[in-house]
Motif scaffolding. Structure first.
Motif, short mmCIF file in Angstrom:
data_model
loop_
_atom_site.label_atom_id
_atom_site.label_comp_id
_atom_site.label_asym_id
_atom_site.label_seq_id
_atom_site.Cartn_x
_atom_site.Cartn_y
_atom_site.Cartn_z
N LEU A 34 -70.64 -53.25 -111.95
CA LEU A 34 -69.51 -52.43 -111.54
C LEU A 34 -68.45 -53.28 -110.84
CD1 LEU A 34 -68.09 -49.71 -111.14
CD2 LEU A 34 -69.55 -49.34 -109.14
N ALA A 35 -68.88 -54.17 -109.97
CA ALA A 35 -67.94 -55.04 -109.25
C ALA A 35 -67.17 -55.93 -110.24
CB ALA A 35 -68.68 -55.89 -108.23
N ALA A 36 -67.85 -56.43 -111.27
CA ALA A 36 -67.19 -57.27 -112.26
C ALA A 36 -66.13 -56.48 -113.03
CB ALA A 36 -68.22 -57.86 -113.23
N LEU A 37 -66.46 -55.23 -113.39
CA LEU A 37 -65.48 -54.37 -114.06
C LEU A 37 -64.25 -54.15 -113.18
CD1 LEU A 37 -67.82 -51.59 -115.56
CD2 LEU A 37 -66.64 -53.38 -116.85
N LYS A 38 -64.50 -53.86 -111.91
CA LYS A 38 -63.39 -53.61 -110.98
C LYS A 38 -62.58 -54.87 -110.73
CE LYS A 38 -65.28 -49.58 -108.61
NZ LYS A 38 -65.74 -49.01 -107.34
N ASP A 39 -63.26 -56.01 -110.54
CA ASP A 39 -62.56 -57.27 -110.28
C ASP A 39 -61.66 -57.66 -111.46
OD1 ASP A 39 -63.79 -57.44 -107.80
OD2 ASP A 39 -65.24 -58.97 -108.42
N ALA A 40 -62.08 -57.32 -112.68
CA ALA A 40 -61.29 -57.65 -113.87
C ALA A 40 -60.17 -56.65 -114.11
CB ALA A 40 -62.21 -57.70 -115.09
N GLY A 41 -60.16 -55.55 -113.35
CA GLY A 41 -59.12 -54.54 -113.50
C GLY A 41 -59.27 -53.67 -114.74
N VAL A 42 -60.47 -53.59 -115.31
CA VAL A 42 -60.68 -52.77 -116.51
C VAL A 42 -61.39 -51.45 -116.21
CG1 VAL A 42 -60.69 -54.79 -118.02
CG2 VAL A 42 -62.87 -53.90 -117.16
N PHE A 43 -61.92 -51.29 -115.01
CA PHE A 43 -62.65 -50.07 -114.64
C PHE A 43 -61.70 -48.89 -114.49
CE2 PHE A 43 -64.36 -47.15 -111.43
CZ PHE A 43 -65.59 -46.83 -111.98
N VAL A 44 -62.02 -47.78 -115.17
CA VAL A 44 -61.24 -46.55 -115.05
C VAL A 44 -62.05 -45.52 -114.26
CG1 VAL A 44 -60.15 -44.64 -116.30
CG2 VAL A 44 -59.97 -46.98 -117.18
N SER A 45 -63.28 -45.30 -114.67
CA SER A 45 -64.15 -44.36 -113.96
C SER A 45 -65.58 -44.57 -114.44
CB SER A 45 -63.73 -42.90 -114.21
OG SER A 45 -63.94 -42.56 -115.57
N GLY A 46 -66.49 -43.84 -113.84
CA GLY A 46 -67.89 -43.92 -114.26
C GLY A 46 -68.75 -43.12 -113.31
N ALA A 47 -69.99 -42.93 -113.73
CA ALA A 47 -70.94 -42.22 -112.89
C ALA A 47 -72.34 -42.46 -113.40
CB ALA A 47 -70.65 -40.72 -112.88
N GLY A 48 -73.26 -42.53 -112.46
CA GLY A 48 -74.67 -42.50 -112.82
C GLY A 48 -75.10 -41.04 -112.86
N LEU A 49 -76.08 -40.75 -113.67
CA LEU A 49 -76.54 -39.37 -113.80
C LEU A 49 -77.95 -39.22 -113.26
CD1 LEU A 49 -75.27 -38.76 -117.44
CD2 LEU A 49 -74.15 -38.12 -115.31
N GLN A 50 -78.23 -38.05 -112.77
CA GLN A 50 -79.59 -37.72 -112.31
C GLN A 50 -80.53 -37.74 -113.53
OE1 GLN A 50 -80.76 -37.18 -109.22
NE2 GLN A 50 -78.76 -37.51 -108.29
N PRO A 51 -81.84 -37.81 -113.31
CA PRO A 51 -82.78 -37.84 -114.44
C PRO A 51 -82.62 -36.64 -115.38
CG PRO A 51 -83.90 -38.39 -112.40
CD PRO A 51 -82.52 -37.93 -112.02
N PRO A 52 -82.97 -36.82 -116.65
CA PRO A 52 -82.80 -35.76 -117.65
C PRO A 52 -83.47 -34.43 -117.28
CG PRO A 52 -83.33 -37.82 -118.71
CD PRO A 52 -83.48 -38.04 -117.24
N ALA A 53 -84.55 -34.47 -116.53
CA ALA A 53 -85.24 -33.23 -116.15
C ALA A 53 -84.35 -32.32 -115.31
CB ALA A 53 -86.52 -33.54 -115.40
N THR A 54 -83.28 -32.86 -114.71
CA THR A 54 -82.39 -32.04 -113.88
C THR A 54 -81.30 -31.37 -114.70
OG1 THR A 54 -80.88 -33.86 -113.38
CG2 THR A 54 -82.79 -33.58 -111.91
N ALA A 55 -81.25 -31.65 -115.99
CA ALA A 55 -80.19 -31.12 -116.85
C ALA A 55 -80.39 -29.63 -117.14
CB ALA A 55 -80.16 -31.88 -118.18
#
Length: 117
Positions: A34-55
């Motif tokens: 994530l830091a590499a994406l941000k440092d390169a200026g290419v990061f727009v957004s993102g998120a980690g998701l809870q385990p599939p059982a929570t869907a």
């Protein structure tokens, strides 16, 4: 152009997130990426998701909304998170996706985002 880098993990990958013996290494790799994406200026957004059982899955049948606890499908790999990047083209998106930490059972999908008007 924007691309979404989707990270698919196995059950063991989801377990590594909270396993005291593996948690630090798991998150260190993800945060460095994530830091590499941000440092390169290419990061727009993102998120980690809870385990599939929570869907909760929603479907419609004959106009009626039906809710189902759990993911759409029981598969070996499930969506664990995503990163949206702004890069010149598919080759650059693939290069960024390839830099995601190497973990057993991880599959990465790169897909162009629909462009707004």
């Amino acid at each position: 152009m924007q691309y979404t880098i989707q990270i698919f993990e196995t059950g063991d990958g989801f377990a590594a997130r909270t396993d005291p013996a593996r948690q630090a290494a798991y998150w260190a790799g993800t945060m460095a990426y994530l830091a590499a994406l941000k440092d390169a200026g290419v990061f727009v957004s993102g998120a980690g998701l809870q385990p599939p059982a929570t869907a909760t899955t929603l479907r419609r049948a004959k106009g009626e909304l039906i809710l189902h606890d759990g993911p759409i499908a029981e598969t070996r790999e499930m969506l664990g998170g995503f990163f949206v990047v702004e890069v010149p083209g598919l080759d650059a998106a693939i290069q960024w996706a390839a830099r995601f930490p190497d973990r057993p059972g991880v599959a990465i999908e790169v897909r162009p985002n629909l462009q707004g008007e």
